[in-house]
Design a protein around this motif. Structure first.
Motif, short mmCIF file in Angstrom:
data_model
loop_
_atom_site.label_atom_id
_atom_site.label_comp_id
_atom_site.label_asym_id
_atom_site.label_seq_id
_atom_site.Cartn_x
_atom_site.Cartn_y
_atom_site.Cartn_z
N LEU A 37 0.83 -1.22 0.00
CA LEU A 37 0.00 0.00 0.00
C LEU A 37 0.86 1.26 0.00
O LEU A 37 0.60 2.21 -0.73
N GLN A 38 1.92 1.23 0.84
CA GLN A 38 2.82 2.40 0.89
C GLN A 38 3.52 2.61 -0.46
O GLN A 38 3.65 3.73 -0.94
N GLY A 39 3.97 1.48 -1.07
CA GLY A 39 4.63 1.57 -2.38
C GLY A 39 3.72 2.15 -3.43
O GLY A 39 4.12 3.03 -4.21
N GLU A 40 2.46 1.69 -3.41
CA GLU A 40 1.48 2.19 -4.39
C GLU A 40 1.21 3.69 -4.17
O GLU A 40 1.11 4.46 -5.12
N GLN A 41 1.15 4.07 -2.87
CA GLN A 41 0.94 5.50 -2.54
C GLN A 41 2.07 6.34 -3.12
O GLN A 41 1.84 7.39 -3.72
N ARG A 42 3.33 5.85 -2.93
CA ARG A 42 4.48 6.59 -3.45
C ARG A 42 4.43 6.69 -4.98
O ARG A 42 4.72 7.72 -5.56
N MET A 43 4.06 5.55 -5.63
CA MET A 43 3.96 5.55 -7.10
C MET A 43 2.94 6.58 -7.58
O MET A 43 3.19 7.32 -8.54
N LEU A 44 1.79 6.63 -6.87
CA LEU A 44 0.75 7.60 -7.23
C LEU A 44 1.28 9.03 -7.10
O LEU A 44 1.04 9.88 -7.95
N GLU A 45 2.03 9.28 -6.01
CA GLU A 45 2.61 10.61 -5.80
C GLU A 45 3.58 10.96 -6.93
O GLU A 45 3.57 12.08 -7.46
N HIS A 46 4.44 9.96 -7.31
CA HIS A 46 5.40 10.19 -8.41
C HIS A 46 4.66 10.52 -9.72
O HIS A 46 5.05 11.44 -10.45
N GLU A 47 3.59 9.75 -9.99
CA GLU A 47 2.81 9.98 -11.22
C GLU A 47 2.23 11.41 -11.23
O GLU A 47 2.30 12.12 -12.23
N LYS A 48 1.69 11.80 -10.09
CA LYS A 48 1.09 13.13 -9.96
C LYS A 48 2.14 14.22 -10.23
O LYS A 48 1.90 15.19 -10.96
N GLN A 49 3.34 14.03 -9.60
CA GLN A 49 4.42 15.01 -9.78
C GLN A 49 4.87 15.07 -11.24
O GLN A 49 5.13 16.15 -11.78
N ALA A 50 4.95 13.87 -11.89
CA ALA A 50 5.38 13.84 -13.30
C ALA A 50 4.40 14.61 -14.18
O ALA A 50 4.80 15.38 -15.06
N VAL A 51 3.10 14.43 -13.90
CA VAL A 51 2.07 15.14 -14.68
C VAL A 51 2.21 16.65 -14.47
O VAL A 51 2.14 17.44 -15.42
N GLU A 52 2.42 17.05 -13.21
CA GLU A 52 2.60 18.48 -12.90
C GLU A 52 3.81 19.07 -13.64
O GLU A 52 3.73 20.16 -14.21
N ARG A 53 4.92 18.29 -13.64
CA ARG A 53 6.12 18.76 -14.33
C ARG A 53 5.86 18.92 -15.83
O ARG A 53 6.27 19.91 -16.44
N ALA A 54 5.18 17.91 -16.42
CA ALA A 54 4.88 17.95 -17.86
C ALA A 54 4.06 19.21 -18.19
O ALA A 54 4.32 19.89 -19.19
N ARG A 55 3.12 19.51 -17.31
CA ARG A 55 2.26 20.68 -17.53
C ARG A 55 3.10 21.98 -17.49
O ARG A 55 2.94 22.86 -18.33
N GLU A 56 3.96 22.04 -16.46
CA GLU A 56 4.82 23.23 -16.32
C GLU A 56 5.75 23.40 -17.53
O GLU A 56 5.93 24.49 -18.05
N GLU A 57 6.34 22.26 -17.98
CA GLU A 57 7.23 22.30 -19.15
C GLU A 57 6.48 22.77 -20.40
O GLU A 57 6.99 23.57 -21.20
N GLY A 58 5.23 22.29 -20.54
CA GLY A 58 4.40 22.70 -21.67
C GLY A 58 4.17 24.20 -21.67
O GLY A 58 4.28 24.87 -22.71
N LYS A 59 3.90 24.75 -20.46
CA LYS A 59 3.68 26.20 -20.35
C LYS A 59 4.95 26.97 -20.73
O LYS A 59 4.90 27.98 -21.43
N ALA A 60 6.10 26.46 -20.24
CA ALA A 60 7.38 27.13 -20.51
C ALA A 60 7.68 27.14 -22.02
O ALA A 60 8.10 28.16 -22.59
N VAL A 61 7.46 25.98 -22.67
CA VAL A 61 7.69 25.87 -24.12
C VAL A 61 6.79 26.85 -24.87
O VAL A 61 7.24 27.55 -25.79
N ALA A 62 5.53 26.93 -24.48
CA ALA A 62 4.58 27.84 -25.14
C ALA A 62 5.05 29.29 -25.01
O ALA A 62 5.00 30.07 -25.98
N ALA A 63 5.53 29.63 -23.79
CA ALA A 63 6.00 31.01 -23.56
C ALA A 63 7.21 31.32 -24.44
O ALA A 63 7.31 32.41 -25.03
N GLN A 64 8.14 30.36 -24.54
CA GLN A 64 9.34 30.55 -25.37
C GLN A 64 8.98 30.74 -26.84
O GLN A 64 9.51 31.62 -27.53
N LYS A 65 8.06 29.88 -27.30
CA LYS A 65 7.64 29.98 -28.72
C LYS A 65 7.03 31.33 -29.02
O LYS A 65 7.30 31.95 -30.06
#
Length: 194
Positions: A37-65
């Motif tokens: 259960l703890q491992g799954e919780q950590r995986m979920l947290e990692h997935e959430k963080q990865a999605v947040e990072r992807a979103r932030e990177e997308g915003k940064a790329v759009a601003a640069q373009k």
């Protein structure tokens, strides 16, 4: 006889060891489930963080373009501005599509995370309810046992009271009989004297 005692002791020791092994196995299972259960919780947290990072990177790329397009417009002058306008429109459409795809991916990832969390919460709730049910059942059994003890005590008291009453009646009858005997004897003695 001593041999039998030794055999009994041996069996008792074996049983105790077996119980310890079963307990240890159960504890290990519980620990494994908790770890999972703890491992799954950590995986979920990692997935959430990865999605947040992807979103932030997308915003940064759009601003640069957008910044690059702006600088191109300033450098190329008026005639280039018209071409740039068309380019920008095409770019804006492509960028909007890209943004939509990223948003869809993010929404899907969030929904998956939310679903996993809900499932886990529901499981924990179910476990808590089961424990509460067990506690309630134990309390009910205790109350029932106390009730039985009270009833037994009451019945014992009633039996004792009945016995005491019977004893008193017997004593009373015995006393009355003695008094009748004495009266008869006195009467007979009086008759004889006369």
């Amino acid at each position: 006889g001593e041999q039998r005692m030794l055999d009994h002791e041996k069996q008792a020791v074996e049983r105790a060891r077996e119980e310890e092994r079963v307990k240890a196995g159960y504890k290990a299972q519980v620990a494994t489930v908790e770890g999972m259960l703890q491992g799954e919780q950590r995986m979920l947290e990692h997935e959430k963080q990865a999605v947040e990072r992807a979103r932030e990177e997308g915003k940064a790329v759009a601003a640069q373009k957008a910044q690059v397009a702006k600088m191109e417009g300033i450098v190329t002058g008026q005639s280039a501005m018209e071409r740039l306008g068309l380019e920008r429109q095409k770019h804006a459409v492509a960028h909007a599509r890209e943004e939509e795809q990223l948003k869809a991916q993010y929404d899907a990832a969030c929904a998956a995370v939310d679903m996993k969390l809900r499932t886990e919460i529901a499981m924990q709730q179910h476990e808590r309810e089961a424990i509460a049910e067990i506690v309630k059942e134990e309390r009910r059994l205790k109350d029932a046992a106390l009730g039985l003890m009270e009833t037994r005590h009451k019945m014992q008291m009633e039996v004792r009271l009945e016995e005491a009453q019977r004893e008193a009646r017997r004593q009373h009858e015995h006393d009355a009989e003695q008094r009748v005997q004495q009266a008869l004897q006195a009467h007979q003695a009086g008759e004889q004297q006369r």
